[in-house]
Design a protein around this motif. Structure first.
Motif, PDB file in Angstrom:
ATOM      1  N   TYR A  15      -8.984  76.499  41.519  1.00 27.78           N
ATOM      2  CA  TYR A  15      -8.039  77.461  42.098  1.00 27.78           C
ATOM      3  C   TYR A  15      -6.869  77.704  41.146  1.00 27.78           C
ATOM      4  O   TYR A  15      -6.118  76.773  40.838  1.00 27.78           O
ATOM      5  N   GLU A  16      -6.714  78.929  40.726  1.00 27.32           N
ATOM      6  CA  GLU A  16      -5.665  79.273  39.774  1.00 27.32           C
ATOM      7  C   GLU A  16      -4.286  79.036  40.378  1.00 27.32           C
ATOM      8  O   GLU A  16      -3.941  79.594  41.420  1.00 27.32           O
ATOM      9  N   GLY A  17      -3.511  78.180  39.731  1.00 28.01           N
ATOM     10  CA  GLY A  17      -2.122  77.974  40.131  1.00 28.01           C
ATOM     11  C   GLY A  17      -1.905  77.040  41.294  1.00 28.01           C
ATOM     12  O   GLY A  17      -0.762  76.879  41.754  1.00 28.01           O
ATOM     13  N   ILE A  18      -2.944  76.379  41.795  1.00 20.46           N
ATOM     14  CA  ILE A  18      -2.763  75.524  42.974  1.00 20.46           C
ATOM     15  C   ILE A  18      -1.844  74.339  42.682  1.00 20.46           C
ATOM     16  O   ILE A  18      -1.045  73.937  43.542  1.00 20.46           O
ATOM     17  N   GLU A  19      -1.914  73.797  41.482  1.00 21.50           N
ATOM     18  CA  GLU A  19      -1.053  72.660  41.149  1.00 21.50           C
ATOM     19  C   GLU A  19       0.423  73.068  41.211  1.00 21.50           C
ATOM     20  O   GLU A  19       1.256  72.326  41.735  1.00 21.50           O
ATOM     21  N   ASP A  20       0.732  74.261  40.695  1.00 21.77           N
ATOM     22  CA  ASP A  20       2.115  74.746  40.712  1.00 21.77           C
ATOM     23  C   ASP A  20       2.588  74.974  42.147  1.00 21.77           C
ATOM     24  O   ASP A  20       3.735  74.661  42.482  1.00 21.77           O
ATOM     25  N   LEU A  21       1.708  75.510  42.991  1.00 21.82           N
ATOM     26  CA  LEU A  21       2.080  75.767  44.381  1.00 21.82           C
ATOM     27  C   LEU A  21       2.344  74.464  45.134  1.00 21.82           C
ATOM     28  O   LEU A  21       3.298  74.378  45.924  1.00 21.82           O
ATOM     29  N   VAL A  22       1.504  73.472  44.907  1.00 17.87           N
ATOM     30  CA  VAL A  22       1.704  72.171  45.561  1.00 17.87           C
ATOM     31  C   VAL A  22       3.010  71.537  45.090  1.00 17.87           C
ATOM     32  O   VAL A  22       3.822  71.061  45.899  1.00 17.87           O
ATOM     33  N   ALA A  23       3.225  71.520  43.780  1.00 19.36           N
ATOM     34  CA  ALA A  23       4.451  70.928  43.243  1.00 19.36           C
ATOM     35  C   ALA A  23       5.685  71.677  43.742  1.00 19.36           C
ATOM     36  O   ALA A  23       6.690  71.053  44.123  1.00 19.36           O
ATOM     37  N   ASP A  24       5.620  73.007  43.759  1.00 18.20           N
ATOM     38  CA  ASP A  24       6.750  73.805  44.250  1.00 18.20           C
ATOM     39  C   ASP A  24       7.045  73.488  45.714  1.00 18.20           C
ATOM     40  O   ASP A  24       8.210  73.400  46.122  1.00 18.20           O
ATOM     41  N   TYR A  25       5.978  73.323  46.502  1.00 21.37           N
ATOM     42  CA  TYR A  25       6.170  73.031  47.920  1.00 21.37           C
ATOM     43  C   TYR A  25       6.967  71.730  48.086  1.00 21.37           C
ATOM     44  O   TYR A  25       7.945  71.675  48.844  1.00 21.37           O
ATOM     45  N   PHE A  26       6.559  70.688  47.391  1.00 14.69           N
ATOM     46  CA  PHE A  26       7.235  69.408  47.576  1.00 14.69           C
ATOM     47  C   PHE A  26       8.589  69.349  46.865  1.00 14.69           C
ATOM     48  O   PHE A  26       9.453  68.557  47.250  1.00 14.69           O
TER      49      PHE A  26
END
Length: 245
Positions: A120-131
């Protein structure tokens, strides 16, 4: 050191997996931690489910990445397990986090990024941004079978623990540990049994530890944790084991 009990997809053995009802049951059963899985919907929402497809655990069909949040929220994620859980809904990451906050949960929250089949493109950034944007009372742990996701998360949030998942071969896990990317391993219990004479002296949380004899083995060897579908059973066995020693 007490071996921690981490509920695999919630109390997967007694409730519909990866649903709020499963996470509530795990906490009520005395779990020290929650393990769950995250994907990305078509419209960029972080979705809690194990499989890449919705077919097995809902009344829908198709890939999560092809469905919007609204479509996913209409699915029944409970009746496949038991009619008593009809109309149980698919949660988002935020749904789960808000539940844990409301439950005053302070244990481990092990979030597995399901990126080994679909990257999934960008999922790591989205998870990190969320937390980064949400203060949480629990200990966050990231894991994945996909090394690039583990490495990306470690770069984004070096203060958060990352661990390597594997089932049979630990070559990549060994490299990530040597590079100080991961703190420990989450190996299959079968691998642990096959390699118990020369287990690495690092933090181990095997999965999926469901047999009482395997639970006792892990408690006896004082592993950091076990990941189990039956946290209630594991809690009882750990209580009895501690009473005997």
């Amino acid at each position: 050191m007490r071996t921690q009990i981490i509920a695999h997809r919630g109390s997967k053995g007694t409730r519909p997996e990866n649903t709020l009802v499963a996470f509530r049951a795990a906490i009520a059963d005395g779990a020290d931690g929650i393990e769950t899985d995250v994907h990305l919907s078509r419209d960029g929402h972080l979705i809690i489910m194990h499989d890449e497809r919705v077919d097995r655990t809902t009344d829908g069909e198709g890939l999560i990445q092809d469905l919007t949040l609204a479509q996913l929220k209409r699915l029944d994620a409970g009746s496949y397990f038991d009619p008593a859980y009809t109309n149980t809904r698919v949660p988002t990451l935020d749904d789960v986090v808000q539940l844990l906050v409301a439950q005053h949960f302070t244990g481990i929250f092990n979030l597995e990024l399901k990126t080994n089949k679909i990257h999934y493109e960008g999922i790591e950034d989205l998870v990190a941004d969320y937390f980064d944007q949400h203060s949480v009372p629990f200990k966050l742990v990231y894991s994945s079978f996909y090394a690039k996701s583990v490495e990306r998360l470690h770069r984004l949030q070096p203060e958060v623990e990352t661990d390597s998942l594997f089932s049979a071969r630990r070559r990549i896990a060994r490299r990530l540990h040597a590079q100080h990317v991961v703190l420990g391993y989450h190996p299959a219990m079968r691998w642990v049994r096959l390699n118990w004479l020369w287990l690495p002296k690092i933090q181990l949380r095997p999965w999926t530890v469901n047999k009482p004899r395997d639970m006792r083995f892990c408690f006896r060897h004082r592993f950091a944790g076990i990941i189990t579908d039956y946290p209630g059973l594991a809690y009882q066995i750990r209580q009895n084991y501690r009473g005997e020693h």
